[in-house]
Design an enzyme around this catalytic site. Structure first.
Site, PDB file in Angstrom:
ATOM      1  CG  ASP A   1     -30.210  28.783   5.068  1.00 51.80           C
ATOM      2  OD1 ASP A   1     -29.872  27.822   4.350  1.00 51.80           O
ATOM      3  OD2 ASP A   1     -30.088  28.775   6.308  1.00 51.80           O
ATOM      4  CD  GLU A   2     -25.810  26.328   2.771  1.00 55.46           C
ATOM      5  OE1 GLU A   2     -24.601  26.613   2.740  1.00 55.46           O
ATOM      6  OE2 GLU A   2     -26.269  25.398   3.448  1.00 55.46           O
ATOM      7  CG  ASP A  32     -24.869  29.976   5.376  1.00 58.43           C
ATOM      8  OD1 ASP A  32     -26.113  29.931   5.316  1.00 58.43           O
ATOM      9  OD2 ASP A  32     -24.194  29.200   6.085  1.00 58.43           O
TER      10      ASP A  32
END
Length: 399
Positions: free
Chosen positions: A105-106, A15
């Protein structure tokens, strides 16, 4: 075994830390070490320096600057964030073929099959963090555990820019010591119900019978939290799946909001969602609006088109009708959140759907997209948006 080969789970949750703000600090050295807020009308992202002063995502811009007057406010640059995300996911795929993206984003990574060539999951996670920093220049946190849920919790606990391995034999001890808010699905309302019942840790939840949780929270939530409190999460890391919907949402402050203000928010959200769909070459046929009222109740309304589309005006027309159908409830209860999403996504080219006019075709969308891609998202705005802050700068809705 003494070398720990049987104690580490094989699921990684990676993350990126304060992603949008970190990209801004990476690209502008003068912002490093300073509190940074991305977005004006609403906080889209905040650097950890800003978070330390009380700034939170989805907070109103005025409230954020009251909490942190020295913050530097920068406009969102979605093209830069998309490019950074692609670079990070290249690192993920270079690490393991088993990558399940969750958002921009993860991602979850399964590394169980790499033990002989890459070593322990913790070794792989350490190298992953170093590779993201070296190749993309961004900080990332990684959790290592046996289940996806626990790996996600571990990465959150390790932030910022940390790594946490939860050994299999200690996973329940780790999980049960956490506050109840760490359970997926525990928001403000559920948290209040649990704490009113003197349930403050995950361990407290685990000690309850499932039937007690069901009576307190309802069937779905009660069973869900009971399973998570015992780290029961059988979901494997899945690859090759594309998101089933795309959306965006905007939290409104309390108080009255004029029809014109709500329409501006709706327009901006639709504009953002349809642009993202066109960038990914996808279309959708089910248009949904989600509302949260002043009394914390929620409403969801949907309409399915005859043909999938990604045209801004077509989606906006339907979204406006759906919002108008809830005008009575909005007037009675007030409104604190608007969300828009397109579901039933398809990879086929967009087709025109009603309403049809010279401003609703693909040509106009393509021209606007091209200008924004070259000169930035704020280069072209609709007349009603001139002089206004961007109320649509909010994370996309969950799939």
């Amino acid at each position: 075994m003494a070398d720990g080969t049987l104690t580490e789970g094989t699921v990684l949750h990676a993350d990126l830390d304060a992603f949008y703000a970190s990209v801004e600090q990476r690209d502008d050295p003068s912002l490093r070490g300073r509190p940074v807020i991305v977005g004006g009308g609403v906080v889209l992202a905040a650097s950890y320096e800003a978070k330390a002063r009380g700034v939170r995502t989805a907070m109103g811009g005025r409230q954020a600057l009251q909490a942190c007057p020295e913050a530097v406010v920068v406009p969102a640059r979605f093209a830069a964030y998309t490019e950074a995300s692609r670079a990070v996911f290249e690192v993920f795929h270079d690490t393991t073929p088993m990558v399940e993206g969750i958002s921009i984003d993860e991602a979850f990574l399964e590394v169980g099959g790499l033990r002989r060539i890459r070593g322990l999951p913790s070794t792989i996670a350490t190298q992953l963090r170093a590779d993201v920093r070296a190749r993309v220049g961004l900080p990332i946190s990684v959790g290592v555990a046996r289940t996806k849920y626990l790996a996600k919790v571990a990465s959150a606990v390790s932030k910022p820019e940390g790594m946490l391995v939860v050994p299999v034999e200690r996973e329940l001890a780790f999980l049960h010591a956490l506050p109840v808010e760490r359970l997926w699905g525990v928001g403000k309302v559920t948290s209040a119900k649990l704490r009113d019942a003197r349930i403050v840790t995950v361990g407290d939840v685990a000690e309850m019978f499932e039937s007690e949780l069901v009576q307190l929270l309802g069937s779905g939530a009660g069973r869900h939290l009971h399973a998570l409190a015992h780290n029961r999460d059988p979901r494997p890391v899945q690859t090759g799946q594309r998101r089933s919907s795309m959306g965006a949402q905007h939290a409104l402050g309390r108080g009255e909001h004029s029809p014109a203000e709500l329409d501006l928010v709706l327009l901006t959200l639709v504009d953002r969602v349809t642009r993202r769909m066109r960038e990914s070459r996808r279309t959708g046929s089910t248009i949904t609006i989600r509302l949260r009222f002043g009394d914390f109740t929620r409403s969801t309304s949907s309409h399915t088109l005859a043909r999938p589309t990604a045209h801004t005006v077509t989606v906006l027309d339907v979204a406006r009708r759906l919002l108008a159908s809830r005008s009575g409830a909005i007037k009675e209860k007030g409104i604190t959140l608007i969300g828009v999403s397109l579901g039933s996504l398809d990879d086929q080219p967009a087709q025109l759907a009603l309403p049809l006019d010279v401003t609703s075709g693909a040509e106009l969308d393509d021209v606007i997209d091209a200008v924004r891609n070259k000169f930035g998202g704020a280069a072209v705005r609709r007349a009603v948006q001139l002089g206004e802050t961007d109320p649509g700068a909010a994370p996309h809705l969950p799939d």
